[in-house]
Design an enzyme around this catalytic site. Structure first.
Site, PDB file in Angstrom:
ATOM      1  N   MET A 185      13.592 -44.035  -9.194  1.00  0.00           N
ATOM      2  CA  MET A 185      14.237 -45.277  -8.757  1.00  0.00           C
ATOM      3  C   MET A 185      14.222 -45.364  -7.231  1.00  0.00           C
ATOM      4  O   MET A 185      14.955 -46.166  -6.645  1.00  0.00           O
ATOM      5  CB  MET A 185      15.671 -45.342  -9.286  1.00  0.00           C
ATOM      6  N   GLY A 186      13.436 -44.503  -6.577  1.00  0.00           N
ATOM      7  CA  GLY A 186      13.258 -44.611  -5.134  1.00  0.00           C
ATOM      8  C   GLY A 186      14.365 -43.987  -4.310  1.00  0.00           C
ATOM      9  O   GLY A 186      15.198 -43.237  -4.821  1.00  0.00           O
TER      10      GLY A 186
ATOM     11  N   HIS B 249      14.261 -38.286  -1.835  1.00  0.00           N
ATOM     12  CA  HIS B 249      14.778 -37.087  -1.171  1.00  0.00           C
ATOM     13  C   HIS B 249      13.925 -35.920  -1.645  1.00  0.00           C
ATOM     14  O   HIS B 249      12.997 -36.110  -2.455  1.00  0.00           O
ATOM     15  CB  HIS B 249      16.270 -36.908  -1.477  1.00  0.00           C
TER      16      HIS B 249
ATOM     17  N   HIS C 277      12.945 -35.666  -5.390  1.00  0.00           N
ATOM     18  CA  HIS C 277      11.792 -36.483  -5.797  1.00  0.00           C
ATOM     19  C   HIS C 277      10.494 -35.844  -5.291  1.00  0.00           C
ATOM     20  O   HIS C 277       9.498 -35.768  -6.012  1.00  0.00           O
ATOM     21  CB  HIS C 277      11.882 -37.887  -5.192  1.00  0.00           C
TER      22      HIS C 277
END
Ligand code: AMP
Length: 282
Positions: free
Chosen positions: A30-31, A34, A37
Site C-alpha cells: 500500500m506504499g 520503509h 517493504h
C-alpha cells in the site's frame, strides 16, 4: 522501471513476461515504503528475473471509521525507492481501475479470518483476499512476497492460494524492525514522540514472553495476563485490542506452550493501530 496504472496494460505486459519464461515475483503493497517493504523487494530481486511491485491503498480492506483517507502516501519517494531496489514495473492503479462501479465478486476465507484482527476488523480479510486475488490474476507471478509482520494476512492468503489452486508460491519474509524493536509500519508515522517511545515496548513485551517461557511458564492464560500487565505499565497510551497465543498456521487458541506458538498482539496507540507477533518455542 516502468510505472503503469492501467490494469489492461499491466496485465498484458505480465502475460507476455510469463510467456517469455521469466520467473516473476510480485510484491503487493500500500506504499509509503520503509525498510520492511524494501526487504521484500530485495528478496524478490534476488529470487526472480522480473520484479513487480503493486502500490494500491485498497479501499475494500478499510472499515468506514478507519484511516483510508489519511493513510500516508508519497508516490514520488516510493517510485525512487522502488527504482533503487531494481523493480521492473511499479503498478499504481486507481481504485476505479481496480473496482468497477458494479463490482460484485468477493473472495472470503471466513474461518481463518475470524481470529485475531478479524474480530475487530470483520471485513478486513475479505478486502485483502479480494484485492490480492485480483492482483495475482493481473500480474500472474510465480511468487508473491508478504511480510510476517502481518502474519495473519500471510496465513490467510496462503490458504486462499491453496484452496483456489492459484499457480503462485506465497513467500513469507521476516519482520524488519527499528533499532529499538518497533516493527516498521507506514502507520508508525501517526505516532507522537511519547507514543513512539512507548510503542517500542510492544516488541520488548513479546521478548519477555519468550523469557517467561524459558523460565518454565507454559500456561498461555497466565502468559497473556503477564503481557497485558507489562503493556498496561509500559504503554500507558495504549489500548490493547488483543493478546493471543495461537497455532501459527491454524490461528486457533493454544492453552499451553508446547512446541511453536504464535504470540500475536494488536494495540491501539494514539491514532495508530499497531500489530506485532513472535513465534515462541516451548
Ligand atoms: P503494507 O504496505 O503495509 O500493506 O505492506 C505491504 C507488505 O509489506 C505486506 O506483505 C507487509 O506484511 C509487509 N511489511 C510491512 N511492514 C513490514 C515489516 N516491518 N517487515 C516486513 N514486512 C513488512
Amino acid at each position: 522501471m516502468q510505472v503503469v496504472s492501467a490494469v489492461d496494460t499491466f496485465q498484458k505486459q505480465c502475460l507476455d513476461l510469463r510467456c517469455s519464461g521469466r520467473v516473476i515475483a510480485l510484491v503487493p503493497t500500500m506504499g509509503y515504503f520503509h525498510e520492511g517493504h524494501l526487504s521484500l523487494m530485495r528478496w524478490a530481486r534476488e529470487n526472480a528475473d522480473t520484479v513487480l511491485i503493486s502500490l494500491f491503498v485498497n479501499p475494500a480492506q478499510f472499515g468506514p471509521t478507519e484511516d483510508l483517507d489519511r493513510y500516508p502516501r508519497d508516490l514520488e519517494r516510493d517510485q525512487n525507492l522502488a527504482r533503487k531496489e531494481g523493480a521492473d514495473i511499479l503498478f499504481t492503479p486507481s481504485p476505479e481501475e481496480v473496482y468497477a462501479s458494479d463490482h460484485d465478486t468477493w473472495v472470503d476465507v471466513p474461518g481463518l479470518s475470524t481470529y485475531l484482527c478479524g474480530q475487530s476488523r470483520p471485513h478486513f480479510f475479505r478486502g485483502v483476499c479480494t484485492v490480492v486475488c485480483k492482483l495475482l490474476n493481473m500480474a500472474l507471478p510465480h511468487k508473491a512476497v508478504f511480510g510476517q509482520k502481518d502474519w495473519q494476512q500471510m496465513v490467510v492468503v496462503t490458504r486462499m492460494a491453496r484452496d483456489l489452486n492459484l499457480p503462485v508460491e506465497i513467500v513469507g519474509r521476516p519482520i524488519v524492525r527499528e533499532p529499538d524493536g518497533l516493527a516498521m509500519s507506514s502507520r508508525n508515522a501517526y505516532l507522537t514522540d511519547t507514543e513512539r517511545r512507548q510503542a517500542a515496548h510492544l516488541y520488548a513485551g513479546l521478548q519477555r514472553v519468550q523469557d517467561w517461557v524459558r523460565e518454565g511458564e507454559r500456561d498461555t492464560v497466565k502468559l497473556a495476563s503477564r503481557l497485558e500487565e507489562y503493556y498496561a505499565k509500559n504503554v500507558p497510551s495504549g489500548h490493547i485490542d488483543y493478546v493471543h497465543f495461537v497455532h501459527p498456521w491454524e490461528l486457533t487458541p493454544v492453552d499451553r506452550v508446547k512446541s511453536q506458538v504464535l504470540v500475536a498482539v494488536a494495540v491501539q496507540v494514539g491514532s495508530a493501530r499497531l500489530i506485532d507477533n513472535m513465534l515462541v518455542q516451548g
